[in-house]
Design an enzyme around this catalytic site. Structure first.
Site: not given
Ligand code: F6R
Length: 609
Positions: A2, A27, A74, A103-104, A482, A486, A489, A505, A604
Site C-alpha cells: 500500500c 511496490r 494491496w 497502510n497497515g 535464491e 526467483k 515468484e 533423504h 515490493k
Molecule cells: C524476493 C524478494 C523478497 C524480499 C523480501 C524482503 O525476490 O524480493 O523475498 O527479499 O520481501 O524484503 P526487504 O529486503 O526489503 O526486507
C-alpha cells in the site's frame, strides 16, 4: 504494498496525487483511489486497474482541488474490489464527513466494527480500514486532529493514516504506528506520503515521523504531536530521490535492467571502500565489533538467503558463530539472548514490517549492538539501528530482488572481513587479496551476463515444466534457495531447493525426466560430493542443468547440460553463481508471459506482517 500520498497546497493537487501514486506503483497494488476537496464537496474516484485508469476516471469526472488524499491498496482484509479500495468514507461515500487512507493492519477491527455497527454505522467494505474512518467520525466534534488522536488510541496493530474532512477543507491529518509516513515541506504547501519517493519532483524537504506521531498538515504550516500528545519537532532532511531509475532504456523489463545493472551496483557499493575496517559500518563500530561473541542475522525472503550465505563467510573468516533467523519467526520466539550479540538486520527497503519487528524484539531482549544492511539510507531500519551499511544498488523497481541481493552479499562479505580483522584473523596480504577480488567482481559479473543467450535456450525447456529442483552445497545452498525463489515468484512455476546431500533423504522420490534439476556446481571443495549427488539424479532418469566453473570437472551428456562460468571465484563465488539463476528465472517468465515486474499477489515493500 500500500502507498499513501496527501496534500494541502495552493494549486490543483490532482496531478501531483496521481504522479505520486504512479511513483509508488512498483511496490505492488491491486486497486487505487483518491478523494479531493473542491467547491464545498469531497469528491472521489477509485479503480481496480492501474493508476492510469484512475487518472482517466478522474479526468472524466473533471476532479480538481487544493486538498486531498490518495492511495494504492494491496489487499489484506477483503478482496481487491472497488468497494474495498481506499479512500474509505464515513458516515458514507455519498455524504462524507471523513475520508481516510490507511497502510497497515488493524488487529482489533472486529471488536471495533461490532461496536460501531451498534452505534448505527453501516459498513460498505470488508476492510479493517473502514473501521478507522467510522471511529474517527464517531469521535469527531469539529477538530479532525483531536478525533484522529482519540481514535488511534483505540487501535491495535499497524497504521499509517491520511485523513481529511470537508468540514475542515484545508487540513489533512496523518498518524503513524509501525508503518512509514513522511511529511513533505514544499514552497506552495505541505504534503504527506508513505515514501519520500512519492514526493519526488514536489519537494526534497522531508520529515520522517516516528511511531506514535500524529501530524496536522495545513497550507502554511504543519504541526506534530508524539504518542503522549506532546508537541514535538522531528528533523527536516534533504532527500534526493533518483527518479531516472524509473526509465527502462533498452530493456524489456525492470528486472532485466536491474540484473544487467549489477556490475555498476556492486562497483557503487564498493566505491567508498578504501580498505577493510569496522568503520565502514559506522563510527562506533570498532568497540562493538571487538565485543561481539555471536552474530544474529534477521531478514525475510531473498535478504534472508543473503544472510545464510554470510553465515558461511563470517564463521569461516572470523570464526564467530552465526545464527540466521527468518524475521517473522524470530520476533515471536522466546530464544536465548546474549548481550554480546551483533544483530544484523538485512533489508533492501528497510521498511519490511517483520524485519523491523524482529529488530525491536532483539533490542527488547537487551541486544543493543544493531547493524542495518540496507539499500535505503533514510529507511526506518537504518534510523533504528546503531550501525549501518548502505548498499548502493539504486532504486529497485522490479518486485524480485536482484541487484539489491548481490549488493547485500557484498556488504555482508565486507562485514565478515571486518569482524575477522578485529579478531586478528585477517593479515594485510589477505585483506589485499580479498579487496582485489571484490574490485574485480564487476568485470566477473559482466562475463556471467554475457552468457544470457545460452540461458535463454535453457529457459525454453523450463517454461514447459511444472516443477524444478535446485541443488547446491555449502555456501552455494543459499544460492540454490535464491534461484528457486526467483523462478517461483516471477514464472509461477513450483520450485524447491535442497542442500544436495539431502536428496536421498526424500526429494529423490520426485526425480523424473519431467522435472529439471538445476545444480550450482562451482569448483570448490564440495564439488566431488556434489557430483555423487548428481549421479543419483542421473541414474534415476533426471535431467540436470548444471552451472559449473570453467575448471569444474563436470562432463556434459544428453542428460547433463552444462553452462560454465568463466572462472572460479573462491569465497565470492555465490555472488557470481546467483546471476545465471536470475537470468534463467527471468527468461522462463518471459516465455510464459507473466507480469515480471509486478508478479501476482506480491509487493515490493512488505510493510505489513
Ligand atoms: C524476493 C524478494 C523478497 C524480499 C523480501 C524482503 O525476490 O524480493 O523475498 O527479499 O520481501 O524484503 P526487504 O529486503 O526489503 O526486507
Amino acid at each position: 504494498m500500500c502507498g499513501i500520498i496527501g496534500a494541502v497546497a495552493r494549486r490543483n493537487i490532482v496531478p501531483l496525487l496521481l504522479e505520486g501514486l504512479q511513483r509508488l506503483e512498483y511496490r505492488g497494488y491491486d486497486s487505487c483511489g483518491l478523494a479531493v476537496y473542491d467547491d464545498g464537496r469531497l469528491q472521489s474516484a477509485r479503480s481496480t486497474a492501474r493508476v492510469s485508469d484512475l487518472a482517466q476516471r478522474v479526468a472524466d469526472l473533471g476532479l480538481q482541488g487544493l486538498t486531498g488524499i490518495a492511495h494504492t491498496r494491496w489487499a489484506t482484509h477483503g478482496k481487491p474490489a472497488t468497494h474495498n479500495a481506499h479512500p474509505h468514507f464515513s458516515p458514507s461515500e455519498a455524504q462524507p464527513r471523513i475520508a481516510l487512507c490507511h497502510n497497515g493492519i488493524i488487529e482489533n477491527h472486529e471488536v471495533l466494527r461490532r461496536r460501531l455497527e451498534e452505534a448505527g454505522y453501516v459498513f460498505a467494505s470488508q476492510t479493517d480500514t473502514e473501521v478507522i474512518a467510522h471511529l474517527i467520525d464517531h469521535l469527531y466534534r469539529g477538530d479532525l486532529f483531536e478525533a484522529v488522536a482519540q481514535a488511534v488510541a483505540q487501535l491495535h496493530g499497524s497504521y499509517a493514516l491520511a485523513v481529511c474532512s470537508p468540514e475542515e477543507p484545508h487540513r489533512v491529518v496523518g498518524a503513524r504506528q509501525g508503518s512509514p509516513l513522511v511529511v513533505g515541506v514544499g514552497a506552495d504547501g505541505h504534503y504527506l506520503a508513505s515514501d519520500a519517493l512519492a514526493l519526488a519532483g514536489v519537494t526534497d524537504q522531508i520529515v520522517y515521523l516516528e511511531d506514535g506521531d500524529i501530524v496536522d498538515i495545513q497550507l502554511e504550516r504543519y504541526w506534530l504531536a508524539d504518542a503522549d500528545g506532546r508537541a514535538v519537532t522531528r528533523p527536516q532532511r534533504t532527500v534526493q530521490v533518483h527518479t531516472g531509475a524509473a526509465e527502462l532504456g533498452p530493456y524489456r523489463h525492470f528486472m532485466q535492467k536491474e540484473i544487467f545493472e549489477q556490475p555498476r551496483a556492486v562497483a557503487d557499493t564498493l566505491k567508498d571502500v578504501e580498505g577493510v575496517m569496522p568503520e565502514l559500518f559506522g563510527d562506533k563500530a570498532w568497540p562493538a565489533f571487538a565485543r561481539v561473541r555471536t552474530v544474529l542475522i534477521i531478514a525475510c525472503g531473498s535478504s534472508y538467503y543473503a544472510g545464510l550465505t554470510a553465515k558461511y563467510w563470517i564463521e569461516t573468516l572470523a570464526r564467530i558463530p552465526v545464527t540466521v533467523e527468518i524475521a517473522s519467526e524470530y520476533r515471536y520466539r522466546d530464544s536465548p539472548t546474549d548481550p554480546d550479540t551483533l544483530v544484523v538486520a538485512v533489508s533492501q527497503s528497510g521498511e519490511t514490517a517483520d524485519t523491523l519487528g524482529a529488530l525491536r524484539h532483539a533490542r527488547a531482549q537487551g541486544m543493543d549492538m544493531t547493524l542495518a544492511i540496507c539499500n535505503i539510507a533514510s529507511s526506518s531500519l537504518v534510523r533504528e539501528c546503531a550501525l549501518s551499511f548502505i548498499t548502493h544498488a539504486g532504486v529497485e523497481i522490479g518486485v524480485a530482488s536482484t541487484k539489491a541481493f548481490t549488493t547485500q552479499m557484498v556488504a555482508l562479505f565486507l562485514l565478515a572481513l571486518s569482524l575477522a580483522q578485529v579478531r586478528g584473523r585477517l593479515s594485510d596480504s589477505e585483506e589485499a587479496e580479498h579487496l582485489k577480488a571484490l574490485r574485480h567482481l564487476p568485470l566477473a559479473l559482466q562475463a556471467v551476463l554475457a552468457q544470457e543467450p545460452q540461458i535463454i535456450a535453457w529457459a525454453e525447456r523450463f517454461a514447459r515444466c511444472n516443477d524444478a529442483l535446485f541443488l547446491g552445497r555449502g555456501m552455494h545452498y543459499p544460492v540454490a534457495l535464491e534461484g528457486a525463489l526467483k523462478l517461483k515468484e516471477i514464472s509461477y512455476l513450483h520450485a524447491e531447493a535442497y542442500p544436495a546431500g539431502e536428496l536421498k533423504h526424500g526429494p529423490l522420490a520426485l526425480v523424473s525426466e519431467d522435472m529439471p534439476v538445476v545444480t550450482v556446481a562451482p569448483n570448490d571443495a564440495l564439488l566431488e560430493k556434489l557430483k555423487s549427488n548428481m549421479q543419483e539424479v542421473d541414474a534415476r532418469g533426471g535431467q540436470l542443468y548444471v552451472f559449473a566453473d570453467a575448471d569444474s570437472a563436470v562432463t556434459a551428456s544428453p542428460s547433463v547440460h552444462v553452462i560454465r562460468l568463466a572462472e572460479h571465484y573462491g569465497l565470492l563465488s555465490p555472488i557470481l553463481h546467483t546471476v545465471p539463476l536470475q537470468l534463467l528465472a527471468y527468461h522462463t517468465a518471459v516465455i510464459r508471459g507473466t507480469d515480471i515486474d509486478k508478479p501476482r499477489n506480491l509487493a515490493k515493500s512488505v510493510t505489513v506482517e
